[in-house]
Design a protein around this motif. Structure first.
Motif, short mmCIF file in Angstrom:
data_model
loop_
_atom_site.label_atom_id
_atom_site.label_comp_id
_atom_site.label_asym_id
_atom_site.label_seq_id
_atom_site.Cartn_x
_atom_site.Cartn_y
_atom_site.Cartn_z
N ILE A 151 0.90 -1.19 -0.12
CA ILE A 151 0.02 -0.06 0.02
C ILE A 151 0.84 1.40 0.05
CG2 ILE A 151 -2.02 1.41 1.02
CD1 ILE A 151 -2.74 -1.37 2.55
N ASP A 152 0.76 1.79 -0.89
CA ASP A 152 1.58 3.12 -1.21
C ASP A 152 0.81 4.57 -1.12
OD1 ASP A 152 4.01 4.78 -1.54
OD2 ASP A 152 3.90 4.76 -3.61
N GLU A 153 -0.35 4.55 -0.74
CA GLU A 153 -1.52 5.75 -0.78
C GLU A 153 -1.48 6.27 0.70
OE1 GLU A 153 -4.87 3.92 -1.90
OE2 GLU A 153 -4.34 3.36 -3.79
N VAL A 154 -0.90 5.88 1.70
CA VAL A 154 -0.98 6.50 3.20
C VAL A 154 0.30 7.60 3.12
CG1 VAL A 154 -0.77 6.04 5.52
CG2 VAL A 154 -1.64 4.53 4.00
N ASP A 155 -0.21 8.48 3.69
CA ASP A 155 0.63 9.81 3.43
C ASP A 155 2.20 9.56 3.80
OD1 ASP A 155 1.35 12.61 3.09
OD2 ASP A 155 1.13 12.81 5.21
N LYS A 156 2.55 9.03 5.01
CA LYS A 156 3.96 9.01 5.58
C LYS A 156 4.49 7.34 5.45
CE LYS A 156 3.04 12.43 9.03
NZ LYS A 156 3.14 12.90 10.54
N TYR A 157 3.74 6.68 5.07
CA TYR A 157 4.15 5.17 5.13
C TYR A 157 3.87 4.67 3.68
CZ TYR A 157 3.14 6.39 9.98
OH TYR A 157 3.20 6.84 11.34
N LYS A 172 -0.19 -10.75 9.50
CA LYS A 172 0.94 -11.14 9.99
C LYS A 172 1.95 -10.83 9.03
CE LYS A 172 -1.47 -15.35 11.32
NZ LYS A 172 -1.51 -16.81 11.04
N ASN A 173 3.04 -10.68 9.84
CA ASN A 173 4.42 -10.26 9.07
C ASN A 173 4.24 -9.06 8.36
OD1 ASN A 173 5.72 -12.59 10.21
ND2 ASN A 173 4.79 -13.70 8.37
N VAL A 174 4.06 -7.93 8.66
CA VAL A 174 4.04 -6.42 8.38
C VAL A 174 5.03 -5.82 8.28
CG1 VAL A 174 2.53 -4.24 8.36
CG2 VAL A 174 1.44 -6.45 9.08
N LEU A 175 5.46 -5.17 7.17
CA LEU A 175 6.55 -4.27 6.84
C LEU A 175 6.03 -2.96 6.54
CD1 LEU A 175 9.05 -6.29 4.64
CD2 LEU A 175 9.10 -6.35 7.09
N ILE A 176 6.76 -1.88 7.31
CA ILE A 176 6.22 -0.44 7.19
C ILE A 176 7.42 0.29 6.85
CG2 ILE A 176 5.05 1.58 8.23
CD1 ILE A 176 3.30 -0.41 9.91
N LYS A 183 17.88 8.80 2.49
CA LYS A 183 18.12 7.81 1.46
C LYS A 183 17.52 6.47 1.79
CE LYS A 183 21.89 6.44 -1.40
NZ LYS A 183 23.34 6.46 -1.65
N TYR A 184 17.86 6.01 2.81
CA TYR A 184 17.13 4.63 3.28
C TYR A 184 16.07 4.97 4.49
CZ TYR A 184 21.33 2.78 0.86
OH TYR A 184 22.08 2.73 -0.24
N PRO A 185 15.01 4.44 3.83
CA PRO A 185 13.84 4.97 5.06
C PRO A 185 13.90 3.93 6.25
CG PRO A 185 13.09 3.45 3.28
CD PRO A 185 14.36 3.93 2.89
N PHE A 207 12.22 -1.74 14.77
CA PHE A 207 12.46 -0.95 13.85
C PHE A 207 14.00 -0.78 13.64
CE2 PHE A 207 13.34 1.40 17.81
CZ PHE A 207 14.40 2.20 17.36
N TYR A 208 14.27 -0.42 12.44
CA TYR A 208 15.46 -0.36 12.03
C TYR A 208 15.78 1.06 11.17
CZ TYR A 208 15.31 -5.33 12.62
OH TYR A 208 14.84 -6.80 13.04
N ARG A 209 16.78 1.80 11.59
CA ARG A 209 16.92 3.14 11.12
C ARG A 209 18.49 2.98 10.45
NH1 ARG A 209 16.10 7.89 14.93
NH2 ARG A 209 13.99 7.19 14.28
N PHE A 210 18.68 3.52 9.05
CA PHE A 210 19.93 3.55 8.29
C PHE A 210 20.66 4.80 8.43
CE2 PHE A 210 16.79 -0.06 7.33
CZ PHE A 210 17.75 -0.94 7.66
#
Length: 357
Positions: A151-157, A172-176, A183-185, A207-210
């Protein structure tokens, strides 16, 4: 004369009501089946489904009223002919022409009511239908989610759903992917996700930040993480995009502002919204001419003839609209050809029956 008119109108009320109800139900079957699927599979409430059907109803009635009047008139005058009441009516000086004037008033009333639906009720129903659809998405977003969907229609996600539990409707097994202009979300995961008050609740979330070079900068874990989706819904504006939900006046205004290559669909729809109501007058007269003077015709025959002519009318109308949309014929000819066919049939029957009755 007035007493005979009242008698005929009284006899025609129930058949016309039955005819409109029959054709409306036929048109509603597909919607009802779809709504039942929504209740069972997608968890939409029966109240919301009933409201959606009620908003579809004016649009369907604008198409089924001419058909219902046609069937009702055929049944009414078929009965009058069967029991020789038409002969009695003629014997007191009431001609076929007088009967057609009376029935044409029924058609005119149907035509005026359809115009009222198209200009006043249907645009409002269409907007209400859109609002209700958005409300259901707002209260229960899961109803439109499927397995393996991004889903690419949500404002921030950006949200990836790997699997939806068919029983609980949990994901189950959701990636946001959090859109934070880097550069890397930032990546957020969840083993189990459910929806509550327009928010996604992720259980056993990480959560993972790069960094800008792709190296991991930070990671963390949450037993429960709440992702609000209210931004996706709060600024939604209802704008009528489907021309079927517009009235003739609105269609003409839109037509006037469009570029030449965009005008064709509006011109076709304007003609359709005028031609279909007018068909109620033609069909009401045709119903009388097909019924009177034929004592062998019973209800079954009348139903068969009525449904057959309606089928031909719908086929001609739809084919004409398809050819018009493709630019093969003019919108006027494409849409009005079915009415022209009915008028030719009506006139030929009038010439034939007028010499006998």
């Amino acid at each position: 004369m007035k007493m005979i008119n009242r008698y005929i109108l009284n006899e025609a009320k129930m058949p016309i009501f039955f005819g409109i109800s029959l054709f409306t139900f036929i048109f509603l079957i597909e919607i009802i089946v779809s709504m039942l699927e929504s209740i069972i599979v997608k968890g939409i409430s029966i109240i919301d489904v009933s409201r959606m059907i009620s908003f579809y109803l004016p649009m369907i009635l604008s198409q089924t009223i001419p058909m219902g009047i046609f069937l009702g008139v055929m049944v009414t005058f078929g009965n009058l002919t069967k029991y020789s009441e038409i002969i009695a009516i003629n014997s007191i000086g009431i001609s076929l022409k007088n009967l057609l004037k009376l029935v044409s008033l029924i058609g005119i009333m149907g035509t005026m009511f359809i115009f009222f639906l198209q200009e006043s009720i249907i645009p409002r129903s269409y907007v209400k239908l859109q609002q209700l659809s958005i409300k259901m998405v707002y209260n229960n977003p899961v109803f439109q989610l499927k397995d393996k969907v991004l889903i690419d229609e949500v404002d921030k996600y950006k949200i990836y759903i790997d699997e939806i539990d068919p029983k609980t409707k949990d994901a189950k097994n959701v990636l946001i992917f959090f859109k934070d202009n880097t550069k890397y979300p930032t990546l957020i995961t969840g083993e189990r996700t459910y929806w509550e008050n327009a928010a996604m609740i992720l259980e056993n979330s990480k959560f993972y930040r790069f960094k800008d070079d792709g190296e991991e900068q930070l990671r963390g874990e949450f037993k429960e993480k709440k992702i609000p989706l209210t931004d996706y819904f709060k600024d939604v504006e209802i704008k009528m995009k489907d021309i079927e939900g517009m009235g003739v006046r609105t269609l003409y205004q839109e037509y006037s502002t469009r570029e030449k290559e965009e005008k064709l669909p509006y011109l076709v729809e304007i003609n359709r919204k005028i031609a279909v109501p007018i068909s109620a007058i033609i069909l009401s007269i045709l119903g009388v001419l097909l019924s009177v003077g034929n004592k062998r015709s019973g209800k079954g025959t009348n139903y068969g003839v009525a449904i057959g002519i309606i089928f031909i009318y719908i086929v001609f109308l739809n084919l004409g609209m398809v050819f018009s949309y493709r630019g093969l014929i003019s919108p006027f000819l494409g849409v009005w050809f079915s009415n022209i066919f009915l008028m030719i049939l009506t006139y030929s029957l009038y010439r034939k029956k007028g010499k006998v009755i």
